[in-house]
Enzyme design. Structure first.
Site, PDB file in Angstrom:
ATOM      1  N   LYS A 155     -17.170   2.855  35.674  1.00 36.88           N
ATOM      2  CA  LYS A 155     -16.525   3.185  34.402  1.00 36.88           C
ATOM      3  C   LYS A 155     -16.912   4.601  33.992  1.00 36.88           C
ATOM      4  O   LYS A 155     -18.081   4.924  33.878  1.00 36.88           O
ATOM      5  CB  LYS A 155     -16.943   2.166  33.337  1.00 36.88           C
ATOM      6  CG  LYS A 155     -16.458   0.753  33.661  1.00 36.88           C
ATOM      7  CD  LYS A 155     -16.989  -0.295  32.708  1.00 36.88           C
ATOM      8  CE  LYS A 155     -18.458  -0.565  32.923  1.00 36.88           C
ATOM      9  NZ  LYS A 155     -18.938  -1.738  32.159  1.00 36.88           N
ATOM     10  N   THR A 215     -16.041  -0.178  19.249  1.00 37.09           N
ATOM     11  CA  THR A 215     -16.062  -0.327  20.711  1.00 37.09           C
ATOM     12  C   THR A 215     -17.195  -1.227  21.197  1.00 37.09           C
ATOM     13  O   THR A 215     -17.450  -1.302  22.392  1.00 37.09           O
ATOM     14  CB  THR A 215     -16.205   1.057  21.387  1.00 37.09           C
ATOM     15  OG1 THR A 215     -17.394   1.688  20.901  1.00 37.09           O
ATOM     16  CG2 THR A 215     -14.999   1.916  21.076  1.00 37.09           C
ATOM     17  N   GLY A 230     -18.876  -4.089  22.770  1.00 33.28           N
ATOM     18  CA  GLY A 230     -18.414  -5.149  23.659  1.00 33.28           C
ATOM     19  C   GLY A 230     -17.303  -4.765  24.615  1.00 33.28           C
ATOM     20  O   GLY A 230     -16.733  -5.638  25.276  1.00 33.28           O
ATOM     21  N   THR A 231     -17.000  -3.483  24.735  1.00 37.46           N
ATOM     22  CA  THR A 231     -15.907  -3.088  25.630  1.00 37.46           C
ATOM     23  C   THR A 231     -16.217  -3.418  27.090  1.00 37.46           C
ATOM     24  O   THR A 231     -15.329  -3.820  27.839  1.00 37.46           O
ATOM     25  CB  THR A 231     -15.584  -1.592  25.507  1.00 37.46           C
ATOM     26  OG1 THR A 231     -16.798  -0.842  25.611  1.00 37.46           O
ATOM     27  CG2 THR A 231     -14.920  -1.286  24.184  1.00 37.46           C
ATOM     28  N   GLY A 232     -17.475  -3.243  27.506  1.00 31.27           N
ATOM     29  CA  GLY A 232     -17.830  -3.558  28.893  1.00 31.27           C
ATOM     30  C   GLY A 232     -17.689  -5.034  29.191  1.00 31.27           C
ATOM     31  O   GLY A 232     -17.177  -5.420  30.258  1.00 31.27           O
ATOM     32  N   CYS A 233     -18.134  -5.882  28.261  1.00 28.72           N
ATOM     33  CA  CYS A 233     -17.991  -7.331  28.422  1.00 28.72           C
ATOM     34  C   CYS A 233     -16.522  -7.709  28.521  1.00 28.72           C
ATOM     35  O   CYS A 233     -16.121  -8.522  29.359  1.00 28.72           O
ATOM     36  CB  CYS A 233     -18.617  -8.071  27.236  1.00 28.72           C
ATOM     37  SG  CYS A 233     -20.362  -7.725  26.939  1.00 28.72           S
TER      38      CYS A 233
END
Length: 267
Positions: A175, A206, A208-211
């Site tokens: 990412k 933003t 929690g975007t990775g989850c």
């Protein structure tokens, strides 16, 4: 038609924007039946992590076994795991049950800067879990750790994904946020590279975007889409979530309280 299923193995976020809560909502919005095994309880919100209470290793084992012995998941997403003991349990149970479509989001550092993984756990992650993963989704700081490199530009990203992918025998989605580029991600799978160009959306919510991204990818892998299409669908989903500009207060996860997206991504 039998509904596809996905299991998230991760920590609980009491504020609902990341972790287990974000994973379940995202998987549901992407059209699969979501299940969970909780690795830790956390006291956190969008500004930081205040406390972590780990699950006991045997209890985590019992959760994973209970899921696999009744509703075998078509994909597994692994998020925050704070200790080496828990990582060993996860790797052992996934091997035992012959799990498929394993997506590892190597959550080491929260976006707020809080450390979420003990140093010994990082070593066990690379030795036990990544070699059985189908796809790993590190951000730039996490890829620095996994590759042993310092990533500063697009060329470094190309080098790092190959090092990680070839070292652990899995596909890698690096990412590209953290000021490296304009939210462009890089997939390395089956010896091939593919850039996913993204436009940075000016939204402060933003958390929690990775989850959310890794759970959306797992959901699409569960439905039978290949790596590249699963990533593209997940990217489209999270972009729609951020563009909705939902505001619940000081911040919130991009979790798609916008149910108009369901009809687009559930198929």
């Amino acid at each position: 038609m039998k509904m596809k299923t996905a299991l998230t193995i991760a920590g609980s976020d009491c504020s609902g924007g990341a972790g287990i809560q974000a994973d379940i909502k995202t998987m549901t919005m992407n059209g699969v039946y979501a299940m969970s095994a909780i690795t830790a309880l956390t006291a956190q919100n969008t500004t930081g992590v205040r406390a972590i209470q780990e699950s006991a290793p045997d209890f985590l084992k019992q959760q994973i076994d209970a899921v696999f012995e009744d509703i075998f998941p078509d994909a597994v997403k692994i998020g925050m795991v704070v200790s080496d003991e828990l990582i060993r349990v996860i790797a052992d149970r996934l091997r035992t049950h012959k799990a498929k479509n394993i997506v590892v989001d190597p959550v080491m550092i929260a976006s707020s800067g809080s450390s979420l993984m003990k140093s010994e756990a990082v070593k066990v992650l690379t030795e036990e879990l990544l070699p059985i993963a189908s796809l790993v989704t590190p951000n730039i700081p996490e890829a620095n750790v996994l590759s042993g490199l310092v990533i500063e530009n697009r060329e470094d990203m190309l080098t790092a994904v190959k090092v990680i992918g070839d070292s652990f025998g899995c596909a890698v989605l690096l990412k590209g946020g953290h000021s490296i580029n304009d939210a462009n991600d890089l997939l390395y799978a089956n010896g091939e590279y593919r850039w996913f160009e993204g436009k940075r959306i000016d939204n402060p919510n933003t958390h929690g975007t990775g989850c959310t991204l890794s759970s959306a990818i797992a959901a699409n892998l569960a439905k039978g889409f290949p790596f590249a299409e699963s990533v593209q669908r997940a990217k489209d989903y999270i972009s729609g979530a951020l563009a909705a500009m939902l505001d619940l207060g000081h911040g919130s996860g991009p979790m798609m309280h916008n149910f108009d997206l369901y009809s687009r991504f559930s198929k």
